[in-house]
Design an enzyme around this catalytic site. Structure first.
Site, PDB file in Angstrom:
ATOM      1  N   LYS A   1       0.432  -0.729   0.101  1.00  0.00           N
ATOM      2  CA  LYS A   1       0.095  -0.018   0.241  1.00  0.00           C
ATOM      3  C   LYS A   1       1.069   1.840  -0.319  1.00  0.00           C
ATOM      4  O   LYS A   1       2.026   0.926   0.579  1.00  0.00           O
ATOM      5  CB  LYS A   1      -0.845  -0.073   1.250  1.00  0.00           C
ATOM      6  CG  LYS A   1      -1.709   0.752   1.599  1.00  0.00           C
ATOM      7  CD  LYS A   1      -3.001   0.938   2.859  1.00  0.00           C
ATOM      8  CE  LYS A   1      -4.063   1.878   2.350  1.00  0.00           C
ATOM      9  NZ  LYS A   1      -4.301   1.638   3.911  1.00  0.00           N
TER      10      LYS A   1
ATOM     11  N   SER B   1      -9.314   1.076   2.878  1.00  0.00           N
ATOM     12  CA  SER B   1      -8.486   2.024   2.087  1.00  0.00           C
ATOM     13  C   SER B   1      -7.475   1.354   0.882  1.00  0.00           C
ATOM     14  O   SER B   1      -7.312   1.264   0.562  1.00  0.00           O
ATOM     15  CB  SER B   1      -8.276   3.497   3.392  1.00  0.00           C
ATOM     16  OG  SER B   1      -7.037   2.972   4.084  1.00  0.00           O
TER      17      SER B   1
ATOM     18  N   SER C   1     -10.542  -1.223   7.138  1.00  0.00           N
ATOM     19  CA  SER C   1      -8.997  -1.053   5.684  1.00  0.00           C
ATOM     20  C   SER C   1      -8.331  -1.768   4.815  1.00  0.00           C
ATOM     21  O   SER C   1      -8.001  -2.027   3.814  1.00  0.00           O
ATOM     22  CB  SER C   1      -8.372   0.210   5.777  1.00  0.00           C
ATOM     23  OG  SER C   1      -9.099   1.242   5.908  1.00  0.00           O
TER      24      SER C   1
HETATM   25  N1  GLN Z   1     -13.222   2.825   5.871  1.00  0.00           N
HETATM   26  C1  GLN Z   1     -13.266   3.861   6.778  1.00  0.00           C
HETATM   27  C2  GLN Z   1     -12.690   5.247   7.290  1.00  0.00           C
HETATM   28  O1  GLN Z   1     -12.431   5.389   6.133  1.00  0.00           O
HETATM   29  C3  GLN Z   1     -11.658   3.082   7.828  1.00  0.00           C
HETATM   30  C4  GLN Z   1     -10.407   3.218   6.933  1.00  0.00           C
HETATM   31  C5  GLN Z   1      -8.856   2.483   7.681  1.00  0.00           C
HETATM   32  O2  GLN Z   1      -9.112   2.015   8.443  1.00  0.00           O
HETATM   33  N2  GLN Z   1      -8.192   3.208   7.021  1.00  0.00           N
HETATM   34  O3  GLN Z   1     -11.595   5.336   8.297  1.00  0.00           O
END
Ligand code: GLN
Length: 485
Positions: free
Chosen positions: A78, A153, A177
Site C-alpha cells: 500500500k 482503504s 481497511s
Molecule cells: N473506512 C474507514 C474510514 O474511512 C476505515 C479506514 C481505514 O481503516 N483506514 O475511516
C-alpha cells in the site's frame, strides 16, 4: 497453474527446489501486471527495474542456501508505507512527488527476508475511505466485477491479490481497511492486535487505531507474512515487546471444542441476504469441525461508528497538520505570504474527504466541544473495549460478517458519506478495542461477488484466529476460486 497464481508457500517450494528462479517469477508477475493493470488500476507506482535487481539478488541468496520462505517472493505495498528512494503518495496530491529518505520497519523486515518489491498500491487518500474512490490517482476496480469498488482503504492491496498482480501485499487497518477490501475481493486479510506490528514509517491517519497487516491468497501465506513483520521495534513506542510465535505452527487444522461467540447485535435484520446465507453456511461448517457456538452480547455496538468518527477524525486533524507546504507536502505556487501559502497548499493538496475529516476532527477538539465530543467518545471507547473483554471470558473467537453487503458500485455512495461510514459497522469496534481480527473468504453473492467472514480474537490471539481461519479454509473451496480478469 500460472506462476502469478501461486501462493507464497507454493512459490517458495519451487524456488527452493530450483524449479523456478525469482527472476522468472518476477518477470511473470510484471507481465501479468502489464496485461491486467489497464482494467484494474491497482498500482500508483511500479518498480520493475529495481524488482528485477532484487530478484537477481534473491536468486544468489537461494543459491547460497541461506533462503527465508519470503526470499525471492514478489510483493507489493500500500502506498502508505515509506519506501526509501521510491515515491510514496498515500493516495494524495499532497504527497504526489514525495520521495522518502527512509523505509518503514514492516517493509525493511520483508526486504531483509529477501522479498522483491513490485510497486506501490492505490488506496483511499490518507487511508480515509471504504471504496478507494478518494484516491488522487484514480479509481481501482474490483477484479470480480470492474463496475464495482474493491473496498478501501487498502483497495489496491486487495485488488492486486484478486487480479494476481502480486503474490502477497501489505495494507493498513484503522477501521476496517484490511478486512473490508479483503472481503470484497475474496482475499485473506488480517488486522493484528494494536502494538503487534511496528508503524514506524507508516504515514499516520489515527494513531491510536492504525495497524499494519497482510492481504494474501490463503491463510498460510497470511501467517507467513505476519510472522515476518510482527515484533517489537524500538522506533515505534506503541509496539509491544512480546515474543512473536511461529504462526504457521498454529495451523493444525484442529478446532475441536473451540468456543465461538455470535454477537446478537451483529446478526441484524438489515443484513444482506447473501451475506446472512454465507454466515449460516460458515456456522454449519464450523459445527461440523467440532466448534461450539455461544450467543454473546456486545451491547455498545450501536455507538461504535459515531465513536470512531470522533476519535479517528480528531487524531487525523492533528496528524495532518504537518502538511503545510513547509515541513511536508505540496506547496502552492500562487501564494502571497506565509498564511496564504499554507492555506492554498492545504486547499490544493487535500481532497474533499480528507478536508471533511480535518474539519470534523478540529471541531471535535475545539474548546467548548472537546468534553462533549472527544472526551465522551473516549469514554464510550472504554465501554466498547469492556464489551469485548467480557465476551472473551466465555469464548475463544467471535464470528461475524466483515461488511453488511458485498462490494457496491463505483459512484454509488460518493454523495452519501454517512451511508459509507455506516458500512464499517462490523470492523470498527475491533479497532476501538485494539484487538485482532481477520477476513476469510466464505462464499459468493448470487451475482458472483465475494463475501468474507470475520474472526475476531483476543488481544495477541492471532494464532487462534489463524487456526480457525485455516480450518475453515481446509473445509471449503472459496479461496480457490479466481476472478476472471
Ligand atoms: N473506512 C474507514 C474510514 O474511512 C476505515 C479506514 C481505514 O481503516 N483506514 O475511516
Amino acid at each position: 497453474m500460472d506462476i502469478f497464481e501461486l501462493t507464497i508457500h507454493e512459490l517458495h517450494g519451487k524456488l527452493n527446489a530450483r524449479e523456478l528462479s525469482s527472476a522468472e517469477a518476477t518477470r511473470a508477475m510484471l507481465a501479468r501486471i502489464e496485461s491486467v493493470e489497464p482494467r484494474v488500476g491497482s498500482f500508483i507506482t511500479r518498480t520493475p527495474e529495481s524488482a528485477l535487481a532484487e530478484a537477481a539478488a534473491a536468486d544468489r541468496r537461494i543459491a547460497s542456501g541461506d533462503a527465508h520462505v519470503l526470499t525471492g517472493i514478489p510483493l507489493a505495498l500500500k502506498d502508505i508505507f515509506l519506501t526509501e528512494g521510491i515515491r510514496t503518495t498515500c493516495g494524495s496530491r499532497m504527497l504526489h512527488n514525495f520521495i522518502p529518505p527512509y523505509s518503514a520497519t514492516a517493509w525493511e523486515r520483508l526486504r531483509d527476508c529477501g522479498s522483491v518489491l513490485l510497486g506501490k498500491l492505490n488506496q483511499d487518500e490518507f487511508a480515509m475511505g471504504s471504496s478507494n474512490e478518494s484516491s488522487a490517482f484514480g479509481v481501482t476496480r474490483n477484479p470480480w466485477d470492474t463496475a464495482r469498488i474493491p473496498g478501501g482503504s487498502s483497495g489496491g492491496s486487495a485488488s492486486a491479490i484478486a487480479a494476481r498482480q502480486a503474490t502477497a501485499t501489505l495494507g493498513t487497518d484503522t477501521g476496517g481497511s484490511i478486512r473490508q477490501p479483503s472481503s470484497h475481493c475474496g482475499c485473506v486479510g488480517l488486522k493484528p492486535t494494536y502494538g503487534r506490528v511496528s508503524r514506524y514509517g507508516v504515514i499516520a491517519f489515527a494513531s491510536s487505531l492504525d495497524q499494519v497487516g497482510p492481504i494474501t491468497r490463503d491463510v498460510t501465506d497470511c501467517a507467513i507474512m505476519l510472522g515476518a513483520v510482527a515484533g517489537y521495534d524500538s522506533k515505534d513506542s506503541t509496539s509491544v515487546n512480546t515474543p512473536v510465535p511461529d504462526y504457521t505452527a498454529a495451523l493444525t487444522g484442529d478446532i475441536k471444542g473451540l468456543r465461538i461467540g455470535l454477537p446478537k447485535e451483529y446478526y441484524i435484520d438489515g443484513l444482506d441476504r447473501d451475506v446472512q446465507a454465507a454466515m449460516d453456511r460458515a456456522i454449519e461448517t464450523y459445527r461440523r469441525l467440532g466448534a461450539e457456538f455461544v450467543e454473546i452480547s456486545l451491547p455498545h455496538t450501536d455507538y461504535a461508528v459515531a465513536t470512531y468518527y470522533l476519535i479517528a477524525t480528531a487524531e487525523a486533524s492533528s496528524n495532518l497538520a504537518r502538511y503545510d507546504g513547509v515541513r511536508f507536502g505540496h506547496r502552492s505556487e500562487q501564494a502571497e505570504g506565509l498564511i496564504d501559502m499554507m492555506t492554498k497548499s492545504r486547499s490544493e493538496g487535500f481532497g474533499a474527504e480528507v478536508k471533511r475529516r480535518i474539519m470534523l476532527g478540529t471541531y471535535a477538539l475545539s474548546s467548548g466541544y472537546y468534553d462533549a465530543y472527544y472526551v465522551k467518545a473516549q469514554k464510550v471507547r472504554t465501554l466498547i473495549m469492556g464489551d469485548f473483554t467480557r465476551a472473551f471470558e466465555d469464548v475463544d473467537v467471535i464470528l461475524t460478517p466483515v461488511a453488511p453487503t458485498p462490494a457496491f458500485k463505483i459512484g454509488e455512495m460518493v454523495d452519501d458519506p454517512l451511508q459509507m461510514y455506516l458500512s464499517d459497522i462490523f470492523t470498527i469496534p475491533v479497532n476501538l478495542a485494539g484487538t485482532c481480527a481477520m477476513s476469510v473468504p466464505a462464499g459468493f453473492s448470487a451475482s458472483g461477488l465475494p463475501i468474507g467472514l470475520q474472526l475476531i480474537g483476543k488481544p495477541f490471539g492471532e494464532e487462534t484466529i489463524l487456526r480457525a481461519g485455516h480450518a475453515f479454509e481446509q473445509a471449503t473451496e472459496w479461496h480457490t476460486r479466481k476472478a476472471e480478469i
